[in-house]
Design a protein around this motif. Structure first.
Motif, PDB file in Angstrom:
ATOM      1  N   PRO A  36       0.824  -1.211   0.000  1.00  0.00           N
ATOM      2  CA  PRO A  36       0.000   0.000   0.000  1.00  0.00           C
ATOM      3  C   PRO A  36       0.858   1.261   0.000  1.00  0.00           C
ATOM      4  O   PRO A  36       1.775   1.395   0.807  1.00  0.00           O
ATOM      5  N   GLY A  37       0.598   2.153  -0.957  1.00  0.00           N
ATOM      6  CA  GLY A  37       1.337   3.400  -1.042  1.00  0.00           C
ATOM      7  C   GLY A  37       2.679   3.311  -1.744  1.00  0.00           C
ATOM      8  O   GLY A  37       3.355   4.320  -1.920  1.00  0.00           O
ATOM      9  N   GLU A  38       3.075   2.117  -2.177  1.00  0.00           N
ATOM     10  CA  GLU A  38       4.381   1.929  -2.809  1.00  0.00           C
ATOM     11  C   GLU A  38       4.345   2.360  -4.267  1.00  0.00           C
ATOM     12  O   GLU A  38       3.315   2.265  -4.944  1.00  0.00           O
ATOM     13  N   ASN A  39       5.460   2.824  -4.782  1.00  0.00           N
ATOM     14  CA  ASN A  39       5.581   3.195  -6.183  1.00  0.00           C
ATOM     15  C   ASN A  39       5.293   1.977  -7.065  1.00  0.00           C
ATOM     16  O   ASN A  39       5.801   0.877  -6.820  1.00  0.00           O
ATOM     17  N   LEU A  40       4.489   2.169  -8.094  1.00  0.00           N
ATOM     18  CA  LEU A  40       4.076   1.072  -8.971  1.00  0.00           C
ATOM     19  C   LEU A  40       5.261   0.387  -9.643  1.00  0.00           C
ATOM     20  O   LEU A  40       5.187  -0.794 -10.002  1.00  0.00           O
ATOM     21  N   ALA A  41       6.363   1.115  -9.807  1.00  0.00           N
ATOM     22  CA  ALA A  41       7.521   0.550 -10.495  1.00  0.00           C
ATOM     23  C   ALA A  41       8.358  -0.369  -9.617  1.00  0.00           C
ATOM     24  O   ALA A  41       9.223  -1.087 -10.125  1.00  0.00           O
ATOM     25  N   ALA A  42       8.122  -0.375  -8.317  1.00  0.00           N
ATOM     26  CA  ALA A  42       9.006  -1.096  -7.394  1.00  0.00           C
ATOM     27  C   ALA A  42       9.091  -2.580  -7.710  1.00  0.00           C
ATOM     28  O   ALA A  42      10.176  -3.177  -7.674  1.00  0.00           O
ATOM     29  N   ASP A  43       7.969  -3.199  -8.026  1.00  0.00           N
ATOM     30  CA  ASP A  43       7.967  -4.639  -8.264  1.00  0.00           C
ATOM     31  C   ASP A  43       8.806  -4.994  -9.484  1.00  0.00           C
ATOM     32  O   ASP A  43       9.588  -5.949  -9.458  1.00  0.00           O
ATOM     33  N   ALA A  44       8.662  -4.201 -10.549  1.00  0.00           N
ATOM     34  CA  ALA A  44       9.431  -4.462 -11.764  1.00  0.00           C
ATOM     35  C   ALA A  44      10.918  -4.246 -11.540  1.00  0.00           C
ATOM     36  O   ALA A  44      11.765  -4.925 -12.146  1.00  0.00           O
ATOM     37  N   LEU A  45      11.273  -3.310 -10.666  1.00  0.00           N
ATOM     38  CA  LEU A  45      12.672  -3.034 -10.375  1.00  0.00           C
ATOM     39  C   LEU A  45      13.313  -4.127  -9.520  1.00  0.00           C
ATOM     40  O   LEU A  45      14.497  -4.437  -9.667  1.00  0.00           O
ATOM     41  N   MET A  46      12.518  -4.734  -8.630  1.00  0.00           N
ATOM     42  CA  MET A  46      13.071  -5.634  -7.622  1.00  0.00           C
ATOM     43  C   MET A  46      13.029  -7.111  -8.004  1.00  0.00           C
ATOM     44  O   MET A  46      13.769  -7.916  -7.455  1.00  0.00           O
ATOM     45  N   HIS A  47      12.151  -7.480  -8.962  1.00  0.00           N
ATOM     46  CA  HIS A  47      11.953  -8.907  -9.228  1.00  0.00           C
ATOM     47  C   HIS A  47      12.106  -9.224 -10.712  1.00  0.00           C
ATOM     48  O   HIS A  47      11.606  -8.484 -11.566  1.00  0.00           O
ATOM     49  N   ASP A  48      12.762 -10.336 -10.997  1.00  0.00           N
ATOM     50  CA  ASP A  48      12.953 -10.723 -12.394  1.00  0.00           C
ATOM     51  C   ASP A  48      11.733 -11.470 -12.927  1.00  0.00           C
ATOM     52  O   ASP A  48      10.781 -11.761 -12.187  1.00  0.00           O
ATOM     53  N   ASP A  49      11.771 -11.786 -14.206  1.00  0.00           N
ATOM     54  CA  ASP A  49      10.622 -12.405 -14.872  1.00  0.00           C
ATOM     55  C   ASP A  49      10.258 -13.752 -14.260  1.00  0.00           C
ATOM     56  O   ASP A  49       9.065 -14.059 -14.073  1.00  0.00           O
ATOM     57  N   ALA A  50      11.264 -14.572 -13.954  1.00  0.00           N
ATOM     58  CA  ALA A  50      10.990 -15.907 -13.420  1.00  0.00           C
ATOM     59  C   ALA A  50      10.260 -15.815 -12.080  1.00  0.00           C
ATOM     60  O   ALA A  50       9.289 -16.545 -11.836  1.00  0.00           O
ATOM     61  N   TYR A  51      10.714 -14.916 -11.220  1.00  0.00           N
ATOM     62  CA  TYR A  51      10.060 -14.733  -9.925  1.00  0.00           C
ATOM     63  C   TYR A  51       8.604 -14.326 -10.118  1.00  0.00           C
ATOM     64  O   TYR A  51       7.698 -14.865  -9.461  1.00  0.00           O
ATOM     65  N   ARG A  52       8.357 -13.396 -11.018  1.00  0.00           N
ATOM     66  CA  ARG A  52       6.997 -12.882 -11.216  1.00  0.00           C
ATOM     67  C   ARG A  52       6.068 -13.952 -11.799  1.00  0.00           C
ATOM     68  O   ARG A  52       4.896 -14.036 -11.427  1.00  0.00           O
ATOM     69  N   VAL A  53       6.589 -14.773 -12.696  1.00  0.00           N
ATOM     70  CA  VAL A  53       5.770 -15.835 -13.281  1.00  0.00           C
ATOM     71  C   VAL A  53       5.435 -16.895 -12.243  1.00  0.00           C
ATOM     72  O   VAL A  53       4.288 -17.355 -12.142  1.00  0.00           O
ATOM     73  N   LEU A  54       6.420 -17.302 -11.458  1.00  0.00           N
ATOM     74  CA  LEU A  54       6.166 -18.311 -10.423  1.00  0.00           C
ATOM     75  C   LEU A  54       5.186 -17.788  -9.367  1.00  0.00           C
ATOM     76  O   LEU A  54       4.304 -18.521  -8.913  1.00  0.00           O
ATOM     77  N   ARG A  55       5.340 -16.541  -8.994  1.00  0.00           N
ATOM     78  CA  ARG A  55       4.399 -15.942  -8.040  1.00  0.00           C
ATOM     79  C   ARG A  55       2.996 -15.874  -8.635  1.00  0.00           C
ATOM     80  O   ARG A  55       2.003 -16.147  -7.955  1.00  0.00           O
ATOM     81  N   ALA A  56       2.906 -15.555  -9.919  1.00  0.00           N
ATOM     82  CA  ALA A  56       1.609 -15.479 -10.596  1.00  0.00           C
ATOM     83  C   ALA A  56       0.890 -16.825 -10.605  1.00  0.00           C
ATOM     84  O   ALA A  56      -0.345 -16.873 -10.584  1.00  0.00           O
ATOM     85  N   ALA A  57       1.653 -17.915 -10.631  1.00  0.00           N
ATOM     86  CA  ALA A  57       1.023 -19.244 -10.588  1.00  0.00           C
ATOM     87  C   ALA A  57       0.236 -19.408  -9.293  1.00  0.00           C
ATOM     88  O   ALA A  57      -0.875 -19.955  -9.293  1.00  0.00           O
ATOM     89  N   GLY A  58       0.798 -18.934  -8.190  1.00  0.00           N
ATOM     90  CA  GLY A  58       0.074 -18.990  -6.920  1.00  0.00           C
ATOM     91  C   GLY A  58      -1.134 -18.084  -6.911  1.00  0.00           C
ATOM     92  O   GLY A  58      -2.209 -18.453  -6.417  1.00  0.00           O
ATOM     93  N   PHE A  59      -1.001 -16.885  -7.487  1.00  0.00           N
ATOM     94  CA  PHE A  59      -2.134 -15.967  -7.559  1.00  0.00           C
ATOM     95  C   PHE A  59      -3.265 -16.571  -8.393  1.00  0.00           C
ATOM     96  O   PHE A  59      -4.441 -16.458  -8.049  1.00  0.00           O
ATOM     97  N   ALA A  60      -2.887 -17.217  -9.502  1.00  0.00           N
ATOM     98  CA  ALA A  60      -3.892 -17.822 -10.379  1.00  0.00           C
ATOM     99  C   ALA A  60      -4.684 -18.901  -9.643  1.00  0.00           C
ATOM    100  O   ALA A  60      -5.915 -18.976  -9.752  1.00  0.00           O
ATOM    101  N   LYS A  61      -3.971 -19.742  -8.893  1.00  0.00           N
ATOM    102  CA  LYS A  61      -4.649 -20.803  -8.139  1.00  0.00           C
ATOM    103  C   LYS A  61      -5.590 -20.210  -7.100  1.00  0.00           C
ATOM    104  O   LYS A  61      -6.694 -20.734  -6.859  1.00  0.00           O
ATOM    105  N   SER A  62      -5.206 -19.105  -6.482  1.00  0.00           N
ATOM    106  CA  SER A  62      -6.062 -18.493  -5.470  1.00  0.00           C
ATOM    107  C   SER A  62      -7.344 -17.945  -6.087  1.00  0.00           C
ATOM    108  O   SER A  62      -8.408 -17.981  -5.465  1.00  0.00           O
TER     109      SER A  62
END
Length: 424
Positions: free
Chosen positions: A94-120
């Motif tokens: 909450p309140g964080e800059n929208l760019a932070a996630d793209a700056l801090m995490h690579d593509d593989a991390y984001r895809v693997l995390r998205a798999a969990g979000f999709a299941k939820s």
């Protein structure tokens, strides 16, 4: 003898491979169903599923021998929910800059995390989602493909690829040395009409299901000519164009340029709503619930913000939904969930439906997330409805959703997607 043996093997193999799997039947005996087509709840209904399709619906249906019977006498059965505005590939505090996630995490991390979000999402009863950007360069297409191939569990995805925007995208307060780099990573920045046409063709080539644009960005916006070129090209390839637009001048400009839908549309005049109705432009209303507003402020350290404060702050949102309905605009459910509220994405996505309930009641709130959402996906009569011939995408909620909407909405017993039953 070898030839005879080979002939026998081939005949045997043909017989084995020619066998068809037996039909799979389920019979759901529901205390209530939500009839999205007619926007009503109906008591004591039975739903017969054959493989991946609804075979029959009625107070009493004929079922074949061996059918699996599901007792949902104390439950409400709805079509599979549809969230028309998701962001599976990003997460912000909450309140964080929208760019932070793209700056801090690579593509593989984001895809693997998205798999969990999709299941939820699937566990929460969403059988279809429409993912609209903040997903790197076509990472959403990769996740969608993985779900479709059965590699990971999740709802059917309709994806936009990178949002098409003006210079800088939606990022703000970034230092010069990273701003353009991160914008190029997360958006498809266009400069001029010719580049706008090229951007759409790139999206088509990468398998996007729709085009998402920013009618208003942080500072530099797309021009009306660029938007018109995007719309014309997308329509030539059979894709719809939807626009991030929050305030009336940008909404009006995007509608006049020919877009098919508006995302958010928080501040909108009656005259623009009338124009939207005239041009059959839908509104994906990404409204937070008062409860979620309070949670957001608390996570940012403000414990004095109350539910009454939240209701006052967001009062304009249900008011504009009712104005949109009166003007004849198709309103669709979208959560815009990407904030880390310390709960699952699937549960948090329901907060938008809860906000609609406060504005229009249980039946119409569900219609936004079923029948109406299916229309903008070109899936009318196939998705978002319980009727013969529709896809067997259903949710069994424990309880009476008509009488106790909020509690029942969060109490999922079983989910059917493509005729397959999942117990979260």
């Amino acid at each position: 003898m070898k030839k005879i043996a080979l002939l026998g093997f081939l005949c045997f193999s043909h017989g084995v491979f020619a066998q068809q799997p037996a039909d799979k039947y389920y019979l759901i005996k529901a205390g209530k169903i939500y009839d999205a087509e007619n926007n009503r709840f109906v008591k004591e209904q039975q739903i017969l599923i054959k493989n991946n399709t609804i075979e029959a619906v009625g107070s009493k249906v004929d079922a074949p021998a061996g059918v699996v019977v599901i007792d949902a006498g104390n439950a409400t059965v709805t079509p599979g929910l549809i969230d028309a505005h998701t962001h599976l590939l990003t997460m912000s505090a909450p309140g964080e800059n929208l760019a932070a996630d793209a700056l801090m995490h690579d593509d593989a991390y984001r895809v693997l995390r998205a798999a969990g979000f999709a299941k939820s999402y699937l566990d929460a009863g969403f059988t279809t989602i429409r993912d609209v950007g903040n997903s790197g360069q076509y990472l959403d297409c990769r996740v969608s493909s993985a779900i479709a191939r059965g590699y990971i569990a999740g709802p059917e995805m309709h994806v936009s690829g990178p949002i098409i925007s003006g210079e800088g995208g939606q990022f703000y307060q970034l230092p010069f040395h990273v701003k353009n780099q991160v914008a190029a990573q997360e958006y498809r920045v266009v400069n001029g009409v010719e580049d706008a046409v090229k951007a759409v063709k790139e999206h088509v080539n990468h398998g996007a299901d729709l085009i998402k644009i920013c009618a208003n960005s942080e500072r530099i916006n797309l021009t009306p000519d660029e938007i018109a070129a995007i719309v014309k090209t997308a329509h030539e390839y059979g894709l719809k164009v939807t626009a991030h637009a929050t305030a009336d001048p940008f909404i009006n400009m995007a509608v006049k340029a020919g877009v098919d839908g508006i995302e958010h549309g928080y501040y909108i005049t009656d005259s623009t709503l009338e124009l939207m109705a005239e041009k059959n432009v839908y509104l994906v209303a990404t409204d937070p619930s008062a409860r979620l507003m309070v949670k957001s402020y608390k996570l940012m350290g403000n414990n004095n913000y109350t539910t009454e404060d939240a209701k006052k702050e967001i009062a304009v949102l249900p008011e504009r939904i009712n104005r949109a309905l009166k003007k004849g605009v198709l309103v669709v459910a979208g959560s815009d969930q990407y904030i880390d509220y310390k709960d699952t994405y699937g549960n948090l996505a329901k907060e938008a439906i809860l906000s609609y309930y406060d504005a229009v009641g249980a039946a119409t709130a569900l219609r936004f997330a079923t029948w109406n959402a299916a229309i903008i996906l070109n899936a009318k009569d196939r998705k978002g409805v319980i009727k013969k011939g529709a896809a067997a995408d259903l949710v069994i909620f424990n309880g009476d959703m008509e009488q106790n909407f909020e509690k029942t909405l969060y109490d999922v017993k079983s989910v059917f997607i493509g005729g397959k039953m999942i117990n979260p």
